[in-house]
Design a protein around this motif. Structure first.
Motif, PDB file in Angstrom:
ATOM      1  N   GLU A  90      -3.548  -8.619  -7.569  1.00 35.92           N
ATOM      2  CA  GLU A  90      -2.627  -9.515  -6.907  1.00 35.92           C
ATOM      3  C   GLU A  90      -1.799 -10.078  -7.908  1.00 35.92           C
ATOM      4  N   ASP A  91      -2.183 -10.408  -9.284  1.00 34.46           N
ATOM      5  CA  ASP A  91      -1.645 -11.179 -10.587  1.00 34.46           C
ATOM      6  C   ASP A  91      -0.554  -9.979 -11.087  1.00 34.46           C
ATOM      7  N   ASP A  92      -0.728  -8.867 -10.796  1.00 34.60           N
ATOM      8  CA  ASP A  92       0.351  -7.862 -11.336  1.00 34.60           C
ATOM      9  C   ASP A  92       1.576  -7.989 -10.341  1.00 34.60           C
ATOM     10  N   ARG A  93       1.331  -7.817  -9.002  1.00 35.67           N
ATOM     11  CA  ARG A  93       2.234  -7.967  -7.884  1.00 35.67           C
ATOM     12  C   ARG A  93       3.091  -9.176  -8.021  1.00 35.67           C
ATOM     13  N   LEU A  94       2.264 -10.327  -8.277  1.00 31.83           N
ATOM     14  CA  LEU A  94       3.170 -11.692  -8.348  1.00 31.83           C
ATOM     15  C   LEU A  94       4.167 -11.557  -9.585  1.00 31.83           C
ATOM     16  N   ARG A  95       3.641 -10.978 -10.609  1.00 34.14           N
ATOM     17  CA  ARG A  95       4.392 -11.266 -11.783  1.00 34.14           C
ATOM     18  C   ARG A  95       5.674 -10.319 -11.210  1.00 34.14           C
ATOM     19  N   GLY A  96       5.402  -9.000 -10.758  1.00 32.83           N
ATOM     20  CA  GLY A  96       6.690  -8.382 -10.406  1.00 32.83           C
ATOM     21  C   GLY A  96       7.675  -8.833  -9.514  1.00 32.83           C
ATOM     22  N   PHE A  97       7.004  -9.720  -8.604  1.00 31.00           N
ATOM     23  CA  PHE A  97       7.992 -10.507  -7.734  1.00 31.00           C
ATOM     24  C   PHE A  97       8.637 -11.293  -8.429  1.00 31.00           C
ATOM     25  N   GLU A  98       7.814 -11.894  -9.455  1.00 29.88           N
ATOM     26  CA  GLU A  98       8.774 -12.993 -10.088  1.00 29.88           C
ATOM     27  C   GLU A  98       9.821 -12.570 -10.834  1.00 29.88           C
ATOM     28  N   VAL A  99       9.754 -11.337 -11.215  1.00 27.61           N
ATOM     29  CA  VAL A  99      11.091 -10.731 -12.219  1.00 27.61           C
ATOM     30  C   VAL A  99      12.040 -10.275 -10.993  1.00 27.61           C
ATOM     31  N   GLY A 100      11.844 -10.498  -9.981  1.00 25.61           N
ATOM     32  CA  GLY A 100      12.780  -9.928  -8.948  1.00 25.61           C
ATOM     33  C   GLY A 100      12.406  -8.366  -8.302  1.00 25.61           C
ATOM     34  N   VAL A 101      11.442  -7.701  -8.281  1.00 22.90           N
ATOM     35  CA  VAL A 101      11.061  -6.584  -7.670  1.00 22.90           C
ATOM     36  C   VAL A 101      11.051  -6.615  -6.145  1.00 22.90           C
ATOM     37  N   ASP A 102      11.744  -6.037  -5.322  1.00 22.48           N
ATOM     38  CA  ASP A 102      11.742  -6.134  -3.819  1.00 22.48           C
ATOM     39  C   ASP A 102      10.530  -5.774  -3.189  1.00 22.48           C
ATOM     40  N   ASP A 103       9.894  -4.587  -3.585  1.00 25.14           N
ATOM     41  CA  ASP A 103       8.579  -4.314  -3.065  1.00 25.14           C
ATOM     42  C   ASP A 103       7.920  -3.507  -3.812  1.00 25.14           C
ATOM     43  N   PHE A 104       6.777  -3.214  -3.604  1.00 28.45           N
ATOM     44  CA  PHE A 104       5.477  -2.473  -4.509  1.00 28.45           C
ATOM     45  C   PHE A 104       5.074  -1.367  -3.948  1.00 28.45           C
ATOM     46  N   VAL A 105       4.696  -0.123  -4.400  1.00 25.43           N
ATOM     47  CA  VAL A 105       3.978   1.041  -3.737  1.00 25.43           C
ATOM     48  C   VAL A 105       2.991   1.452  -4.898  1.00 25.43           C
TER      49      VAL A 105
END
Length: 232
Positions: A90-105
């Motif tokens: 979850e921490d990695d996903r949050l980090r990605g969303f914080e820098v502007g990633v729209d979605d994760f796969v």
């Protein structure tokens, strides 16, 4: 989306990038590939893709660093990005969303899942397409050109089947009764027997499944039909 949108893949594993490129081209996209972050930044400047599929871990410039570069520039701060990652924390996903990633796969993934995610992100980022395209799972209906594709392949439908599919795509998951389908696809003033709906549904199913793809329709006994990928 299957309107020849241009997708840039930034992935350092060449084999993975080629497999992904093949599947996205098969789904109807125009695709470019960059095998490191520096090349990706140059291609973003030169080619101005419609969406970036970005690997988390890359040499020279990580996916997170590339995201910060993207969002700091007026020219690219609105570029939709889907990040590919083997990290599920979850921490990695949050980090990605914080820098502007729209979605994760998260790897490993099904190509059809990525295509569906791309379509969803593109719909959000390009509202001008929402009026002319209906999409669900790997099905895309272009209301202007009257074309339907599934997993990038053209599906030939008659007028009745086209109208039926439009009804289902307008409310995925909803169970429509035969009477509702008669009213919505045939019209209130046309007399058609209930069993005609069953025949049309059968033809629609055959057309959509002719390439060996899973059946997306759900039959609810005594109730009707729904399009529901979760049941396939």
């Amino acid at each position: 989306m299957q309107d020849t949108s241009h997708i840039l893949i930034a992935e350092d594993e060449i084999g993975q990038a080629e497999i992904l490129k093949y599947n996205l081209e098969d789904a109807g996209f125009r695709v470019s590939v960059a095998n490191d972050g520096e090349t990706a930044t140059q291609m973003i400047e030169d080619e101005k893709p419609d969406l970036l599929v970005l690997d988390w871990m890359m040499p020279e410039m990580s996916g997170i660093k590339l995201m910060r570069w993207l969002r700091a520039r007026d020219e690219s701060k609105g570029l939709p990005v889907i990040m590919l990652t083997a990290r599920g924390e979850e921490d990695d996903r949050l980090r990605g969303f914080e820098v502007g990633v729209d979605d994760f796969v998260v790897k490993p993934y099904l190509p059809s899942e990525l295509v569906a995610r791309i379509n969803a992100v593109m719909r959000r980022s390009r509202p001008d397409l929402q009026q002319s395209l209906l999409t669900y799972a790997d099905i895309v209906m272009d209301l202007e050109s009257k074309k339907v594709t599934r997993a990038g392949k053209i599906i030939k439908l008659g007028p009745t089947e086209f109208r039926l599919l439009k009804v289902f795509l307008s409310r995925p998951g909803k169970v429509f009764s035969r009477n509702q389908l008669l009213d919505l696809a045939w019209g209130h003033d046309v007399y058609v027997e209930d069993r005609t709906v069953d025949v049309a549904i059968r033809r629609l199913r055959m057309a959509l499944n002719m390439h060996g793809l899973p059946d997306l329709f759900r039959t609810v006994r005594s109730e009707g039909y729904a399009i529901d990928a979760a049941e396939s």
